[in-house]
Enzyme design. Structure first.
Site, mmCIF file in Angstrom:
data_model
loop_
_atom_site.group_PDB
_atom_site.id
_atom_site.type_symbol
_atom_site.label_atom_id
_atom_site.label_comp_id
_atom_site.label_asym_id
_atom_site.label_seq_id
_atom_site.Cartn_x
_atom_site.Cartn_y
_atom_site.Cartn_z
ATOM 1 N N LYS A 89 -72.693 -9.055 66.611
ATOM 2 C CA LYS A 89 -73.560 -9.054 67.790
ATOM 3 C C LYS A 89 -73.437 -10.362 68.533
ATOM 4 C CE LYS A 89 -78.385 -9.098 68.852
ATOM 5 N NZ LYS A 89 -79.670 -9.406 68.339
ATOM 6 N N LYS A 97 -74.214 -12.854 63.813
ATOM 7 C CA LYS A 97 -75.044 -12.857 65.019
ATOM 8 C C LYS A 97 -74.940 -14.222 65.687
ATOM 9 C CE LYS A 97 -79.775 -12.185 66.602
ATOM 10 N NZ LYS A 97 -81.146 -11.802 66.217
HETATM 11 C C1 PBG Z 1 -84.460 -10.524 66.930
HETATM 12 C C2 PBG Z 1 -83.415 -9.875 67.768
HETATM 13 C C3 PBG Z 1 -82.880 -10.265 69.008
HETATM 14 C C4 PBG Z 1 -82.030 -9.228 69.400
HETATM 15 C C5 PBG Z 1 -82.043 -8.285 68.395
HETATM 16 N N1 PBG Z 1 -82.893 -8.702 67.395
HETATM 17 C C6 PBG Z 1 -83.152 -11.436 69.857
HETATM 18 C C7 PBG Z 1 -82.778 -12.789 69.461
HETATM 19 O O1 PBG Z 1 -82.173 -13.044 68.423
HETATM 20 O O2 PBG Z 1 -83.160 -13.685 70.234
HETATM 21 C C8 PBG Z 1 -81.254 -9.179 70.689
HETATM 22 C C9 PBG Z 1 -80.945 -7.807 71.199
HETATM 23 C C10 PBG Z 1 -80.543 -7.721 72.611
HETATM 24 O O3 PBG Z 1 -80.340 -8.723 73.340
HETATM 25 O O4 PBG Z 1 -80.395 -6.579 73.069
HETATM 26 N N2 PBG Z 1 -84.123 -11.750 66.384
#
Ligand code: PBG
Length: 323
Positions: free
Chosen positions: A248, A195
């Site tokens: 992601k 991520k």
């Molecule tokens: C929680 C999380 C996030 C997303 C999914 N789980 C936000 C982040 O890490 O700031 C992002 C999903 C999206 O942008 O559609 N940590």
């Protein structure tokens, strides 16, 4: 007379020929729809930066999930906006928390639907970070216990799969151990293994009310410049017991998706995130692009790069387009 032997155009002459040699096919089973649960009754509030996506109260989310299932969507991933936030994210692991209530309601309304819960603290902490904060630092090991408690309460509520997204080191192992300790061996883990600290999460933070109050997430999410590190992250989560790996965002990291696909044999998910959705929506609303075609081309690219599972705000439209 031309002397060409190879003429790839021969198999492009008609749709039936093109379909015969098509290498990548989207199927309705590929898609997971994100949903946002919020307090109240009868609430259906559109997210300004994400047209077509809403904050939904528990009663509404149950209807939305059942409708999505009817339309052909086979899974949802749930996020929660709690009534109140605090330093230790109490709302994340409250058995009557907003996501726990949403899981139960959806289980009732659509028993066959796959229910996944995002396991993180940022929507529940007053400071908006994904872990416990002390002196301006997000503490790793102190956050693991809270993430594990969150995962256990989500699985106890009926989630089939928990999806840790906090990017704390060791979170998958801590969650696996806690689930097993609670007799939840059957609950699977879809790990946000790779991520990136991405500007493409902007609209999501409006949807989930989870923007950090200070600083950013670069001290725990990955640097977009790094590829080899993605393999290291995936390896750790594999060893800690992840059942599904995730990359992601999706489209600006297709190279990473392909690398992870080539190296690991676990099912692989890709999250087509909020900003990736909003870019297409905005251009479509201006009449600058053909939304349906851009959507399908984008989702196809994610599958072609190696994703088995695509999490997307377009899940409903994608399934409909395949009908
Ligand atoms: C929680 C999380 C996030 C997303 C999914 N789980 C936000 C982040 O890490 O700031 C992002 C999903 C999206 O942008 O559609 N940590």
């Amino acid at each position: 007379m031309s002397h060409l032997i190879h003429r790839p155009r021969r198999l492009r002459r008609r749709e039936s020929l093109r379909a015969l040699v098509r290498e990548t096919r989207l199927e309705r089973e590929d898609f997971i729809l994100p949903l946002f649960a919020c307090p109240g009754r009868g609430v259906r509030r559109e997210i300004p930066s994400m047209p077509g996506v809403h904050n939904l109260s528990v009663d509404e989310i149950a209807v939305e999930a059942a409708n999505a299932y009817e339309a052909g969507v086979r899974g949802v991933i749930l996020f929660g906006l709690p009534e109140t936030k605090d330093e230790t994210a109490t709302g994340a692991y409250d058995e009557k928390g907003i996501v726990q209530q949403a899981v139960r309601a959806i289980r009732n309304a659509a028993p066959e639907l796959i229910v996944i819960t995002d396991t993180c603290l940022c929507e529940y902490t007053s400071h908006g970070h994904c872990g416990v904060v002390r002196d301006g630092e997000v503490l790793n090991d102190e956050s693991l216990d809270l993430l594990a408690r969150t995962a256990v309460s989500q699985a106890q509520a009926g989630a089939d799969i928990v999806a840790p997204s906090a990017m704390m080191d060791g979170q998958v192992g801590a969650i696996r151990e806690a689930l097993d300790g609670a007799g939840l061996e059957h609950a699977a883990i879809m790990s946000y293994a790779v991520k990136y600290a991405s500007a493409f999460y902007g609209p999501f933070r409006e949807a989930a009310d989870s923007a950090p109050a200070f600083g950013d997430r670069r001290a725990y999410q990955m640097d977009a410049a790094n590829a080899r590190e993605a393999l290291h992250e995936a390896e750790l989560d594999y060893e800690e017991g992840a059942d599904i790996l995730m990359v992601k965002p999706a489209t600006v990291f297709l190279d990473i998706l392909k690398m992870v696909r080539d190296r690991f044999d676990l099912p692989l998910a890709a999250y087509h995130v909020s900003g990736e959705y909003s870019l297409i929506k905005a251009a479509a609303q201006k009449g600058w692009i053909d939304e349906k075609r851009v959507m399908l081309e984008t989702l196809t690219s994610i599958k072609r790069a190696g994703a088995d599972i695509i999490i997307t705000y377009y899940a409903r439209e994608a399934v409909k387009a395949l009908d």
